[in-house]
Design a protein around this motif. Structure first.
Motif, PDB file in Angstrom:
ATOM      1  N   VAL A 189       0.866  -1.180   0.000  1.00 11.84           N
ATOM      2  CA  VAL A 189       0.000   0.000   0.000  1.00 11.84           C
ATOM      3  C   VAL A 189       0.905   1.234   0.000  1.00 11.84           C
ATOM      4  O   VAL A 189       1.745   1.391   0.891  1.00 11.84           O
ATOM      5  CB  VAL A 189      -0.914  -0.037   1.249  1.00 11.84           C
TER       6      VAL A 189
ATOM      7  N   GLY B 229       8.253   2.787  -0.609  1.00 10.12           N
ATOM      8  CA  GLY B 229       7.452   1.655  -1.082  1.00 10.12           C
ATOM      9  C   GLY B 229       7.981   1.070  -2.380  1.00 10.12           C
ATOM     10  O   GLY B 229       8.068  -0.153  -2.533  1.00 10.12           O
TER      11      GLY B 229
ATOM     12  N   ASP C 280      -2.283   2.073  -4.631  1.00 11.34           N
ATOM     13  CA  ASP C 280      -1.786   3.450  -4.471  1.00 11.34           C
ATOM     14  C   ASP C 280      -2.837   4.401  -5.047  1.00 11.34           C
ATOM     15  O   ASP C 280      -3.485   4.080  -6.048  1.00 11.34           O
ATOM     16  CB  ASP C 280      -0.465   3.606  -5.240  1.00 11.34           C
TER      17      ASP C 280
ATOM     18  N   ILE D 266      -6.911   4.324   0.600  1.00 13.65           N
ATOM     19  CA  ILE D 266      -7.203   3.682   1.890  1.00 13.65           C
ATOM     20  C   ILE D 266      -8.308   4.425   2.643  1.00 13.65           C
ATOM     21  O   ILE D 266      -8.899   3.883   3.562  1.00 13.65           O
ATOM     22  CB  ILE D 266      -5.950   3.546   2.794  1.00 13.65           C
TER      23      ILE D 266
ATOM     24  N   ILE E  55     -10.109  -0.470  -0.261  1.00 13.03           N
ATOM     25  CA  ILE E  55      -9.095  -1.265   0.441  1.00 13.03           C
ATOM     26  C   ILE E  55      -9.660  -2.644   0.825  1.00 13.03           C
ATOM     27  O   ILE E  55      -8.941  -3.638   0.801  1.00 13.03           O
ATOM     28  CB  ILE E  55      -8.497  -0.491   1.645  1.00 13.03           C
TER      29      ILE E  55
ATOM     30  N   VAL F 250       0.612  -7.529   4.277  1.00 15.96           N
ATOM     31  CA  VAL F 250       0.524  -6.133   3.834  1.00 15.96           C
ATOM     32  C   VAL F 250       1.804  -5.403   4.210  1.00 15.96           C
ATOM     33  O   VAL F 250       2.364  -5.618   5.281  1.00 15.96           O
ATOM     34  CB  VAL F 250      -0.675  -5.429   4.514  1.00 15.96           C
TER      35      VAL F 250
ATOM     36  N   HIS G 149       2.707  -1.391   4.500  1.00 13.70           N
ATOM     37  CA  HIS G 149       1.889  -0.156   4.495  1.00 13.70           C
ATOM     38  C   HIS G 149       2.769   1.092   4.511  1.00 13.70           C
ATOM     39  O   HIS G 149       3.325   1.458   5.546  1.00 13.70           O
ATOM     40  CB  HIS G 149       0.964  -0.190   5.705  1.00 13.70           C
TER      41      HIS G 149
ATOM     42  N   ASN H 136      -3.680   9.286   7.475  1.00 12.66           N
ATOM     43  CA  ASN H 136      -2.819   8.404   8.261  1.00 12.66           C
ATOM     44  C   ASN H 136      -3.629   7.584   9.262  1.00 12.66           C
ATOM     45  O   ASN H 136      -3.492   6.365   9.312  1.00 12.66           O
ATOM     46  CB  ASN H 136      -1.741   9.215   8.985  1.00 12.66           C
TER      47      ASN H 136
ATOM     48  N   THR I 263      -5.404   4.085   7.925  1.00  2.00           N
ATOM     49  CA  THR I 263      -4.785   2.867   8.477  1.00  2.00           C
ATOM     50  C   THR I 263      -5.816   2.008   9.199  1.00  2.00           C
ATOM     51  O   THR I 263      -5.761   0.773   9.132  1.00  2.00           O
ATOM     52  CB  THR I 263      -3.621   3.236   9.415  1.00  2.00           C
TER      53      THR I 263
ATOM     54  N   LEU J  40      -7.581   0.067   6.702  1.00  2.00           N
ATOM     55  CA  LEU J  40      -6.708  -1.010   6.224  1.00  2.00           C
ATOM     56  C   LEU J  40      -6.697  -2.178   7.222  1.00  2.00           C
ATOM     57  O   LEU J  40      -6.817  -3.347   6.837  1.00  2.00           O
ATOM     58  CB  LEU J  40      -5.312  -0.428   6.019  1.00  2.00           C
TER      59      LEU J  40
ATOM     60  N   ILE K  42       1.449  -7.573   8.941  1.00  2.00           N
ATOM     61  CA  ILE K  42       1.648  -6.231   8.382  1.00  2.00           C
ATOM     62  C   ILE K  42       3.010  -5.666   8.812  1.00  2.00           C
ATOM     63  O   ILE K  42       3.400  -5.786   9.973  1.00  2.00           O
ATOM     64  CB  ILE K  42       0.496  -5.266   8.774  1.00  2.00           C
TER      65      ILE K  42
ATOM     66  N   PHE L 181       4.729  -2.026   8.959  1.00  2.00           N
ATOM     67  CA  PHE L 181       4.240  -0.648   8.953  1.00  2.00           C
ATOM     68  C   PHE L 181       5.395   0.348   9.010  1.00  2.00           C
ATOM     69  O   PHE L 181       6.335   0.184   9.792  1.00  2.00           O
ATOM     70  CB  PHE L 181       3.306  -0.446  10.162  1.00  2.00           C
TER      71      PHE L 181
END
Ligand code: UFG
Length: 320
Positions: free
Chosen positions: A7, A14, A32, A53, A59, A69, A71, A92, A96, A99, A111, A113
């Motif tokens: 993501v 990323g 994205d 997201i 999502i 994931v 993120h 944010n 999240t 997500l 995940i 992060f």
């Protein structure tokens, strides 16, 4: 091989992680909203889902069939977060949570992060480990700290295992990457210095030369984006092999002052740059260096690109 939803996968960090995941043979789907990500960072082999997201439907549908994931999708400009907190709360925090809810709904259990050293604010110590109190002094850092708390709750309540990686100052680009779109409108020291060298900016303003450091300018821990990317793969691998959730600093444990960074660029380019001493910037700690002992022990992570000249070279655009 795992199916991984990245993501924010066309953004700066990323996209570097996507390269490594592909090299390692994972099946990558990039999610994205293309708000700041660059088309140049798209790899044709990846499935791209253009989505946001902040929209649950986007999502939730992208999450189906994924194993894990990564993120990266977040707003990250510190000053802007103080002027427009709603934007940071929405993207944010709420983004999240959407997500995490999508992960829970589809039974996705892992995940990694992107957190930040911004969670520490102005620490009393100059070498910061993960036990240093979390005390953000800007809204951006607050969002990262709150998300870490949410991750802990979703671990406890939904059995979603996480690694939160607290990046120190991310720098550089992978020179071997097939595409390396540079960030537009950079806000950070090294890309700003490079824009001065390119003539895109008139001069660099050094924010304060009266700090209690050897040359009076602020010291930071500049960690190369390829080393950061490597840590994500190690974290994912450990998570999927049963490791418990972790919060880890990622830095080189080496400090570089603003003046040292300017000198390094001047040495690499063989020319003097236009620099001016300006007043201190509010909220800048004098010195922020990571202890990365925990990442070293738990992930076996060791940054490889720590030579300042090498870092600078990797950050230069091809035509400079
Ligand atoms: N600096 C200047 N002039 C500039 C820009 C920066 O002197 O034009 C100085 C700053 O005062 C600071 C150093 O260069 O001492 C690095 O500044 P950056 O803005 O590049 O980075 P910060 O350390 O302020 O923050 C960065 C990220 C944050 C992240 C933090 C974690 O921008 O998102 O690292 O350490 F949270």
């Amino acid at each position: 091989m795992a199916r991984i939803l990245v993501v924010g996968g066309v953004g700066y960090i990323g996209s570097h992680v996507v390269s490594l995941l592909m090299e390692a043979g994972h099946e990558v789907t990039v999610f994205d909203n293309l708000s700041t990500g660059l088309q140049a960072n798209l790899f044709s082999e990846n499935r791209l889902i253009v989505g946001d997201i902040c929209k649950e439907i986007d999502i939730f549908s992208a999450m189906e069939g994924q194993d894990a994931v990564m993120h990266f999708a977040a707003k990250k400009a510190v000053a802007e977060s103080m002027e427009n907190p709603a934007k940071y709360a929405r993207n944010n925090l709420i983004g999240t949570l959407n997500l995490l809810n999508a992960m829970d709904h589809h039974g996705v259990k892992y995940i990694v992060f992107s957190s930040s050293a911004a969670v520490y604010g102005m620490p009393d110590v100059s070498v910061v480990d993960e036990n240093t109190p979390v005390n953000p002094i800007n809204f951006y850092g607050f969002t990262k700290a709150e998300i870490e708390k949410c991750l802990q709750w979703y671990d406890r309540l939904c059995d979603i295992k996480f690694v939160a990686l607290r990046y120190f100052n991310a720098v550089g680009y992978d020179m071997n990457r097939r595409s390396r779109g540079h960030e537009a409108n950079p806000q950070n020291l090294l890309p700003i210095i490079i824009e001065v060298a390119e003539g895109k900016r008139e001069k660099l303003k050094i924010f304060g030369d009266d700090y209690p450091t050897p040359d009076g300018t602020c010291i930071r821990d500049y960690v190369h984006v390829c080393d950061l990317a490597q840590a994500h793969l190690l974290a994912l691998d450990k998570l999927m092999n049963g490791m418990d959730s972790q919060i880890l600093n990622l830095g080189t444990e080496k400090g570089t002052s603003v003046k040292e960074m300017v000198t390094a660029v001047e040495e690499v380019l063989g020319k003097k740059l236009n620099v001016e001493i300006a007043p201190r910037r509010e909220g800048d700690p004098a010195c922020l260096i990571a202890s990365a002992e925990k990442a070293r022990k738990i992930l076996g992570w060791k940054p490889q690109i720590t030579d300042l000249h090498q870092i600078v070279k990797s950050a230069l655009p091809e035509d400079l």
